[in-house]
Design an enzyme around this catalytic site. Structure first.
Site, mmCIF file in Angstrom:
data_model
loop_
_atom_site.group_PDB
_atom_site.id
_atom_site.type_symbol
_atom_site.label_atom_id
_atom_site.label_comp_id
_atom_site.label_asym_id
_atom_site.label_seq_id
_atom_site.Cartn_x
_atom_site.Cartn_y
_atom_site.Cartn_z
ATOM 1 N N ASP A 1 1.528 -0.344 -4.956
ATOM 2 C CA ASP A 1 0.399 0.060 -5.684
ATOM 3 C C ASP A 1 0.419 1.535 -6.291
ATOM 4 O O ASP A 1 -0.094 1.626 -7.339
ATOM 5 C CB ASP A 1 -0.931 -0.340 -5.121
ATOM 6 C CG ASP A 1 -1.228 0.665 -3.550
ATOM 7 O OD1 ASP A 1 -0.326 1.379 -3.428
ATOM 8 O OD2 ASP A 1 -2.312 0.332 -3.219
ATOM 9 N N HIS A 2 0.690 2.558 -5.640
ATOM 10 C CA HIS A 2 0.279 3.960 -6.125
ATOM 11 C C HIS A 2 1.204 4.763 -5.192
ATOM 12 O O HIS A 2 1.655 4.378 -4.171
ATOM 13 C CB HIS A 2 -0.702 4.170 -6.331
ATOM 14 C CG HIS A 2 -1.623 3.973 -5.024
ATOM 15 N ND1 HIS A 2 -1.587 4.875 -3.964
ATOM 16 C CD2 HIS A 2 -2.680 3.076 -4.839
ATOM 17 C CE1 HIS A 2 -2.483 4.282 -3.206
ATOM 18 N NE2 HIS A 2 -3.141 3.138 -3.711
ATOM 19 N N HIS B 1 -1.705 3.146 4.824
ATOM 20 C CA HIS B 1 -2.658 3.880 4.146
ATOM 21 C C HIS B 1 -2.810 5.288 4.559
ATOM 22 O O HIS B 1 -2.937 5.174 5.834
ATOM 23 C CB HIS B 1 -3.894 3.032 3.680
ATOM 24 C CG HIS B 1 -4.981 3.669 2.984
ATOM 25 N ND1 HIS B 1 -5.595 4.874 3.122
ATOM 26 C CD2 HIS B 1 -5.275 2.874 2.018
ATOM 27 C CE1 HIS B 1 -6.379 5.083 2.163
ATOM 28 N NE2 HIS B 1 -6.274 4.127 1.120
ATOM 29 N N THR C 1 -5.765 1.826 -5.694
ATOM 30 C CA THR C 1 -5.421 0.279 -5.449
ATOM 31 C C THR C 1 -6.109 -0.535 -6.554
ATOM 32 O O THR C 1 -5.361 -1.324 -7.206
ATOM 33 C CB THR C 1 -5.628 -0.469 -4.232
ATOM 34 O OG1 THR C 1 -5.285 0.554 -3.130
ATOM 35 C CG2 THR C 1 -5.065 -1.807 -4.097
ATOM 36 N N GLU D 1 0.912 -1.195 -0.070
ATOM 37 C CA GLU D 1 0.062 -0.059 0.027
ATOM 38 C C GLU D 1 0.724 1.451 -0.091
ATOM 39 O O GLU D 1 1.833 1.444 0.863
ATOM 40 C CB GLU D 1 -1.031 0.088 1.208
ATOM 41 C CG GLU D 1 -1.858 1.233 1.469
ATOM 42 C CD GLU D 1 -2.842 1.515 0.125
ATOM 43 O OE1 GLU D 1 -3.451 0.487 -0.329
ATOM 44 O OE2 GLU D 1 -2.847 2.600 -0.214
#
Ligand code: GP9
Ligand code: MN
Length: 418
Positions: A254-255, A195, A80, A38
């Site tokens: 993921d990003h 997150h 995600t 994450e």
């Protein structure tokens, strides 16, 4: 104006890259364990805060892996879920909205569906409600055999923080769940503790927060550190439970976790101003491919070629010894010596071995300085074309007409209009 599927097919055929003989089939029959990390960006890798490594475990793992240091996320609003979409389909997510929601019932020829025909069982493990991001619907379309959602986990106040189950507990329980699966399997685990807003219990803080003007960036560092520790326990547990030896590990970010709203603080931390050029470079996320017994020691490699999440599908299929010549995908095998260094981000920015193009400006990749647009021009049309072709496939649900070995004839006649 419209273009026919033949145009798309021709484009994809020209794009296809032969696998390298060295890596093709290298992981045949092994379990694939993907971990979506994450919000994990590459700038934390091999970086220290007051002498303390932010990711000591990943730094060690990289020493025994293929590590792709110029690997970019290509996600947009679907976060995600977009990364999952890119990874399994080698298609681009959409410029607007989340494709998991808007096109969750399309037909896809995703990795889980393809490898099923080669005897693989597939699953996703993620401790959230199954309908978040419309996952339950989309996972069926992608061909997953099973989704271990929050119902599969033991979650309570003690083992939760922020968005839910802490990564350490999540990954630990996930190994037990994976053990129940038939082998070989393809399993994607999605972490959650790192997150936004990066909450962490005091007992889990293993590194100090930063002291920049951004509370978000300050808190990001300890949650990344925590995730790293959770991954260390995870790999140890895979070993203890006998799942490690016969698996390959693919860990990827993921990003981004830190948005452009924190550029000033980020500049403070990096020791250089975050220009538009730097902003693109900050979209790099780690990709680590670890193959036990293969990538250890002197076989490990840091690979600097420019690449993106879109490249994972053909890379994984080729590692398993599955040909992709007739598969619809926009990425290329990361190990192919024919791979072209050209990665397109969803906003139309692109990166080559020499240039970074973003916000209508061309930059020299080495110096980060603005240069004549003519340098970037040869790639501009290809970048737009590629996003457009991928969008046509998604909006038109065109994989309906594709039977897995060849394009159906009826489609060749069909006109595709926007
Ligand atoms: C939620 C998790 C995080 O289930 O995947 O979602 P994000 O906000 O990063 O897309
Ligand atoms: Mn995410």
């Amino acid at each position: 104006d419209g273009s026919s599927f033949v145009d798309i097919e021709n484009y994809l055929n020209a794009n296809y890259k032969k696998p390298s003989e060295e890596t093709f089939n290298m992981a045949n029959g092994k379990n694939i364990i993907l971990v979506s990390m994450e919000s994990t960006q590459s700038f934390v890798i091999n970086e220290t805060v007051e002498g303390e490594e932010i990711t000591p475990f990943l730094n060690d793992l990289i020493e025994d892996s293929y590590y792709f240091e110029n690997f970019y996320h290509q996600t947009a609003q679907g976060k995600t879920s977009d990364s999952e979409f890119i990874l399994d389909n080698s298609l681009y997510p959409l410029g607007r909205g989340a494709v998991f929601f808007t096109h969750g019932s399309n037909e896809y020829t995703a990795t889980p569906k393809i490898i099923k025909e080669h005897g693989y069982y597939s699953s996703v493990l993620h401790a959230n409600n199954k309908s978040f991001w419309n996952r339950d619907i989309m996972y069926d379309s992608l061909g997953y055999d099973h989704f271990f959602d929050i119902e599969s986990y033991e979650v309570n106040d003690e083992n939760s923080v922020g968005w839910g189950l802490k990564d350490k507990e999540f990954l630990e329980q996930s190994v037990d769940l994976m053990k129940t699966q038939p082998q070989p399997f393809y399993s994607k685990l999605i972490t959650l503790t790192n997150h936004f807003p990066f909450e962490l219990d005091e007992e889990d803080k293993m590194i100090d927060e930063l002291t920049t003007r951004s509370r978000t960036l300050n808190r990001y560092i300890p949650t990344v550190r925590y995730q790293d520790e959770a991954l260390k326990h995870f790999v140890q547990k895979l070993k203890d439970e006998g799942l490690y030896e016969n698996s390959i590990l693919v860990f990827y970010g993921d990003h981004y976790g830190i948005s452009e709203n924190h550029n000033v603080a980020m500049g403070e931390f990096l020791g250089r101003e975050v220009t538009s050029f730097e902003s693109v470079q900050l979209q790099r996320v780690p990709l680590i491919i670890h193959i036990p017994g293969v990538t250890d020691g002197d076989k490990s490699k840091v690979i600097s070629d420019v690449s993106g999440q879109i490249d994972l599908k053909p890379t994984i299929l080729h590692l398993l010894g599955i040909e992709t010549k007739n598969d619809v995908h926009f990425g290329a095998d990361l190990f192919s010596d024919k791979k072209v260094e050209f990665t397109v981000l969803r906003d139309g920015s692109f990166i080559t071995d020499k240039y970074v193009y973003t916000k209508s400006t061309c930059y020299d990749k080495e110096t980060g300085l603005e240069i004549e647009a003519t340098n970037c021009e040869p790639y501009m049309e290809k970048a737009t074309q590629e996003l457009d072709y991928s969008d046509q496939i998604v909006y038109g649900d065109l994989l309906r007409f594709y039977n897995g070995t060849d394009y159906k004839e009826e489609l060749e006649e069909a006109e595709v209009t926007e």
